[in-house]
Scaffold this active site. Structure first.
Site, PDB file in Angstrom:
ATOM      1  CG  HIS A  41       9.599 -15.138 121.128  1.00 29.25           C
ATOM      2  ND1 HIS A  41       8.882 -14.597 122.179  1.00 29.25           N
ATOM      3  CD2 HIS A  41      10.738 -14.413 121.048  1.00 29.25           C
ATOM      4  CE1 HIS A  41       9.573 -13.591 122.688  1.00 29.25           C
ATOM      5  NE2 HIS A  41      10.706 -13.462 122.027  1.00 29.25           N
ATOM      6  CB  SER A  47      17.046  -7.061 129.002  1.00 28.48           C
ATOM      7  OG  SER A  47      15.688  -7.112 129.409  1.00 28.48           O
ATOM      8  N   GLY A 104      12.138  -8.217 127.990  1.00 24.72           N
ATOM      9  CA  GLY A 104      11.359  -6.994 128.171  1.00 24.72           C
ATOM     10  C   GLY A 104      11.369  -6.452 129.588  1.00 24.72           C
ATOM     11  N   GLY A 120      15.138  -7.620 121.222  1.00 26.70           N
ATOM     12  CA  GLY A 120      13.766  -7.131 121.115  1.00 26.70           C
ATOM     13  C   GLY A 120      13.742  -5.611 121.094  1.00 26.70           C
ATOM     14  N   GLY A 121      13.443  -5.015 122.230  1.00 27.26           N
ATOM     15  CA  GLY A 121      13.248  -3.560 122.321  1.00 27.26           C
ATOM     16  C   GLY A 121      14.350  -2.735 121.672  1.00 27.26           C
ATOM     17  CD  GLU A 143       7.149 -11.658 123.501  1.00 32.12           C
ATOM     18  OE1 GLU A 143       7.012 -11.405 122.285  1.00 32.12           O
ATOM     19  OE2 GLU A 143       7.977 -11.059 124.230  1.00 32.12           O
ATOM     20  CD  GLU A 198      14.587 -14.603 122.938  1.00 32.76           C
ATOM     21  OE1 GLU A 198      15.086 -13.508 122.680  1.00 32.76           O
ATOM     22  OE2 GLU A 198      13.404 -14.882 122.692  1.00 32.76           O
ATOM     23  CG  ASN A 254      11.226 -10.898 117.935  1.00 35.88           C
ATOM     24  OD1 ASN A 254      10.367 -10.547 117.115  1.00 35.88           O
ATOM     25  ND2 ASN A 254      10.942 -11.658 118.982  1.00 35.88           N
ATOM     26  CD1 TRP A 255      12.711  -5.227 114.711  1.00 32.11           C
ATOM     27  CD2 TRP A 255      11.539  -4.673 112.882  1.00 32.11           C
ATOM     28  NE1 TRP A 255      13.573  -4.620 113.832  1.00 32.11           N
ATOM     29  CE2 TRP A 255      12.879  -4.281 112.706  1.00 32.11           C
ATOM     30  CE3 TRP A 255      10.615  -4.443 111.862  1.00 32.11           C
ATOM     31  CZ2 TRP A 255      13.320  -3.650 111.537  1.00 32.11           C
ATOM     32  CZ3 TRP A 255      11.049  -3.824 110.701  1.00 32.11           C
ATOM     33  CH2 TRP A 255      12.388  -3.433 110.544  1.00 32.11           C
ATOM     34  CE  LYS A 256      10.013  -9.394 121.755  1.00 29.79           C
ATOM     35  NZ  LYS A 256      10.067  -9.539 123.199  1.00 29.79           N
TER      36      LYS A 256
HETATM   37  P1  13P Z   1      13.886  -7.645 124.778  1.00 24.62           P
HETATM   38  O1  13P Z   1      15.217  -7.436 124.110  1.00 24.62           O
HETATM   39  O2  13P Z   1      12.935  -6.509 124.560  1.00 24.62           O
HETATM   40  O3  13P Z   1      14.031  -8.055 126.201  1.00 24.62           O
HETATM   41  O4  13P Z   1      13.202  -8.898 124.008  1.00 24.62           O
HETATM   42  C1  13P Z   1      13.929 -10.064 123.829  1.00 24.62           C
HETATM   43  C2  13P Z   1      13.187 -10.947 122.926  1.00 24.62           C
HETATM   44  O5  13P Z   1      12.128 -11.460 123.256  1.00 24.62           O
HETATM   45  C3  13P Z   1      13.758 -11.194 121.591  1.00 24.62           C
HETATM   46  O6  13P Z   1      13.097 -12.245 120.953  1.00 24.62           O
END
Ligand code: 13P
Length: 255
Positions: free
Chosen positions: A95, A213, A173, A234-235, A97, A167, A9-11
């Site tokens: 998600h 994470s 994050g 994510g990251g 967010e 999640e 997930n590149w956000k």
């Molecule tokens: P991180 O891997 O950066 O913690 O993000 C997880 C995420 O929100 C994937 O959708």
């Protein structure tokens, strides 16, 4: 059997150009990986170019959200059929967010999941508790509500085809991932509920993946849990080497 499912997930990261470079490079890294489902979820602007770059590879493309109406006066929104036509096969819905920053409710998540399925997309439905909810011992109750309301009205066959992403909000994050035991407990609980509400076949086929994470350093212990079927990253999905590493370490033979 459920083959591991690893999605990045590149956000709100990566331009069209960066997307194309990434997908081509990733394609080289993972070209021989037939036993992991590999997906990248770029921003809307890059979905089509990601899909074009991913043609004839084993990489699938997801969008990060959708709006449930087919078309209409909904400025700024994108429908499931538009996403599908742009070349995506998957779409993330709910998600944390989106829930926290943009007000997505369980009801909205449900409408989005239904719209996705209706357009032939596989929804990746995100659930997870906040730190406060965990500390109050409400984790399983929160998951029950999010899963029940988010998947309301789906048939067992449909649930068997979707992806549920656990999640925990406190792990996103933060660099603080759930322990294998914490993830294992939540995933086993979700699968038990899927069985009760949608039938044993649905529970057996539905992918329940973990996000929060995830890194090359911790994927092995997480995916070793029997009910952890993959990861939503994510990251660590933004850098092609670390994402490819996570894919490689998720292969059944590596676990
Ligand atoms: P991180 O891997 O950066 O913690 O993000 C997880 C995420 O929100 C994937 O959708």
């Amino acid at each position: 059997m459920r083959i591991p499912f690893i999605a990045g997930n590149w956000k709100m990261f990566k331009t069209v150009q960066e997307t194309v470079v990434f997908v081509k490079e990733l394609g080289g890294f993972v070209k021989d990986v037939a036993d992991v489902e590999i997906v990248v979820a770029p921003p809307f602007t890059s979905v089509h170019s990601a899909a074009v770059a991913a043609r004839n590879t084993n990489i699938g493309v997801a969008a990060q959200d959708l709006y449930w109406e087919r078309e209409g006066a909904f400025t700024g929104e994108v429908s499931a059929s538009m996403i599908k036509e742009a070349g995506a096969e998957y779409v993330i819905v709910g998600h944390s967010e989106r829930r926290r920053l943009f007000g997505d409710t369980d009801r909205a998540v449900n409408r989005k999941a239904i719209a996705a399925i209706g357009a032939g997309l596989t929804p990746i439905v995100c659930v997870g508790e906040t730190l406060e909810e965990r500390e109050r011992d409400q984790t399983l109750a929160v998951l029950d509500r999010q899963v029940k309301d988010g998947l309301d009205g789906l048939t067992g066959d449909q649930v068997g085809e979707i992806v549920v992403a656990y999640e925990p909000v406190w792990a996103i994050g933060t660099g603080r991932h759930a322990t294998a035991a914490q993830a294992g407990e939540a995933h086993a609980h979700i699968r038990k509920r899927l069985g009760q509400w949608f039938g044993a076949g649905a529970a057996d086929r539905c992918h329940v993946i973990y996000g929060g994470s995830v890194k090359p350093e911790n994927i092995s212990e997480l995916i070793a849990e029997p009910d952890v079927d993959g990861a939503l990253v994510g990251g660590a999905s933004l850098e092609v080497g670390s994402f490819a590493d996570i894919v490689t370490k998720s292969r059944p033979a590596a676990v």
